[in-house]
Design a protein around this motif. Sequence first.
Motif, short mmCIF file in Angstrom:
data_model
loop_
_atom_site.label_atom_id
_atom_site.label_comp_id
_atom_site.label_asym_id
_atom_site.label_seq_id
_atom_site.Cartn_x
_atom_site.Cartn_y
_atom_site.Cartn_z
N GLU A 197 0.86 -1.18 0.00
CA GLU A 197 0.00 0.00 0.00
C GLU A 197 0.89 1.23 0.00
O GLU A 197 1.86 1.29 0.75
N THR A 198 0.59 2.23 -0.80
CA THR A 198 1.40 3.43 -0.89
C THR A 198 0.53 4.60 -1.33
O THR A 198 -0.65 4.43 -1.65
N SER A 199 1.16 5.78 -1.31
CA SER A 199 0.43 6.98 -1.70
C SER A 199 1.29 7.76 -2.67
O SER A 199 2.44 7.42 -2.94
N LEU B 101 2.65 10.35 -2.09
CA LEU B 101 3.80 10.94 -1.43
C LEU B 101 4.98 9.97 -1.39
O LEU B 101 6.12 10.39 -1.18
N THR C 179 -2.14 9.43 -8.91
CA THR C 179 -2.87 8.47 -8.10
C THR C 179 -3.74 7.60 -8.99
O THR C 179 -3.97 7.90 -10.17
N ARG D 212 -2.66 5.88 -3.58
CA ARG D 212 -3.65 6.72 -2.94
C ARG D 212 -3.23 8.19 -2.97
O ARG D 212 -2.04 8.51 -2.81
N GLU E 260 -2.96 11.73 -0.91
CA GLU E 260 -2.75 11.95 0.53
C GLU E 260 -2.86 13.44 0.84
O GLU E 260 -2.29 14.29 0.15
N ARG F 135 -2.49 16.26 4.01
CA ARG F 135 -1.95 16.54 5.36
C ARG F 135 -2.24 17.99 5.73
O ARG F 135 -1.90 18.89 4.97
N ASP G 106 -12.06 15.05 0.73
CA ASP G 106 -10.75 14.65 0.23
C ASP G 106 -10.85 14.15 -1.21
O ASP G 106 -11.96 14.01 -1.74
#
Length: 750
Positions: free
Chosen positions: A586-588, A590, A628, A654, A656, A658, A734
């Motif tokens: 799993e990653t994003s 970023l 993404t 994904r 992301e 912040r 989001d």
Amino acid sequence: MIRLFSKTIILWLAISYFSPLSANHIIGGVMTYKCLGNDDYEITTKIYRDCNCQSCAFFDPELPIGIYKCGTNINCSSLDQTSTFATAFPIVDSITLVDIPDYPCLIPPDVCVQQATYIFTVNLPLSTESYHLTYQRCCRNATINNILLPNETGATFTIEITPEAQAVCNNSPVFNSFPPIVICADQPLEYDHSATDPDGDLLLYKFCPPLEGAGYILDGSLVETCQGVFPNPGCPPPYGGVSFTLPSYSTLTPMGGNPVISIDPLTGLITGTPNLTGQFVVGVCVEEYRNGVLLGKVFRDFQFNVTPCDPLVVADVLEDEEITPQEFVLNSCGNTTVNIPNQSYQQQFIDDWQWDFEIDGSLTSFTEWSPTIDFQEAGQYNGLLILNPNTACGDTAIIHVNIFPTVEADFSFDYDTCVAGPVVFTDLSTTGSCCLTSWSWEFGDGGYSISQNPEHEYLDPGDYEVRLTARDTNQCESITKNYLAYYPLPEIILIAPDTYSGCEPAEIYFDNLSSPINASYDILWHFGDGQSSSDLSPLHTYINAGLFTVDVFIASPVGCEVSNTFSDLINIEASPLAGFSFTPQETSILEPEVTFTDESLDAASIYWTFGDGFSSSLPNPVHTYRDTGFLAISQIVTHLDGCKDTLIQYLDIRPEVRYFLPNAFTPNNDSVNENYKGVGILEGVKNFNFSIWNRWGELVFETQDPDQGWNGLKFNTGRPAPQGEYVVKVSYIDPRGHRVEHKGFATLIR
């Protein structure tokens, strides 16, 4: 009563009502007079109407008759002798339905004619000139055959009272009978058109032209003029005759015929045989003479209807051939006992009937309505069907009965039951007459032949009903049928594919192209891998690699067998097995770098696609994603023999977000920490809202711009907010549609 006040006055009879419709319902009429003395005359007008006419006018309730005084054949309208005198005439005196003529032994069609009678009295002072009384209407029936433009041609009904008739108080002749409303075509006509003269004067008869009158204009301003359909009153003489369609018809030959329809000048008898059907306008004049002096004439105009008339009694049978309408042929093939269906009509008028046949040299009679007669042996028999014998209304039919010898249809066939090929058919039919003339074969599969001994090749196996119809010179026929079981073996077993090379596992459809076969045959397949099938064309899957031989066995329903072996037909090659893993799972966006690790088996080469348009041929590639998304990662591996395998797995890159809120700020104009706002990464967010509330729940600042902060003034423009603690609320959607809310406290320090 109408009285003429001046010898120069011409009277016309007014009406209180009339219909503007054209009078195509009127089919004839006649006008007569009776002298009552003292210059009074009783005028009788009879008008004939077609009562079967659809949407046609009825009789006029009153007749607009014009009365003119002038010489014979003089244009009264050009004389200065006209004026009008209006009065009311009686309406129709009587309406009667005219009887259809009695035609012995014939049935005329349904024709309906009514006669209306108008009677009035008029005073006409003695004059040296004639009085002309006239009624006119347009138009005649469009279906009339013997004149031109009948639907634009009107009619004139008139009587002339001459000075000679006035001087002796004359009475006009009166026709004795009504003309026949229907005449049977091709039947002799004999109609007594004579008249009776009350004064005993000499009467002479002749055909004369029916008179024209009125126009065909229906316009409201002209309808009652001489150009309109309803002249009011009838227009003055002279009157022209209708235009016959020459040369077929004329005044003296108004109906044609063979012999031509004519009238006897002394008796008024109309004779002849009309041979053309239709409607014909006929004019008849009777001239009245006393002591050699012509006193006047009476004219009658009438439409004769000539139609086909059905015979009252007709002898008829259900025949095989009609020689003439009264001569029939019946044929019987092989059967000496024959039923003769009697179809004679009109049966309600048939009181007696008799059949006479010459059988075995003697005349034999039968009285059944439809007799069944045994003629004993083959031959031709002649007879008669007599209806109402020895009466005027009977009929006779000539009957020929042919008893023909029997025809027996038969055949045989021959073919090889195990080998596909033509079937040979042999005719075995017989006849007792001269000879057979034709054969008609139906082979049961849609094929046919007219040969005596045909050959036929069936494309498909099956049970077929074969029919043969054999005919002889008398057109007698016989039909026979037989069943043929056609189940030969194919000459060669053909299958598809005829060669195959592929990778394991291999699903192969074996198409049986052998012919002729169908599902009724026993089929057995051996695929060379230990598996078998009894399907006609099976589907089989080879699991393991190898070289395989296929065997096919076929047995027909009648026990014939054939087989074939297809050596090394199927070549199944080994296949590689694709496999891989990747990290991180799993990653994003970023951390967009992903490492792929090959885990395939027996692969000589590898090809990767990363789902974002990029690819690689490295064994263990590393790929950095730029956006993404939920992406399909595929690995295609190839064996040394060329077989391939593919594995697809999915990776989610994904987005992301912040976002952080500080806890205090100092809006004291020292250029440090002057504004309060959140910080972070907000790429892709929607519906952003940032608000600040004081301790009393009052909104002091709000924005939808993530880059805008609060400067300590109410709504950034009002008075300074007091030092203290404030509630901060932040919400947004989001990038994947989830609603996010942040809540905190901000301390304002001055």
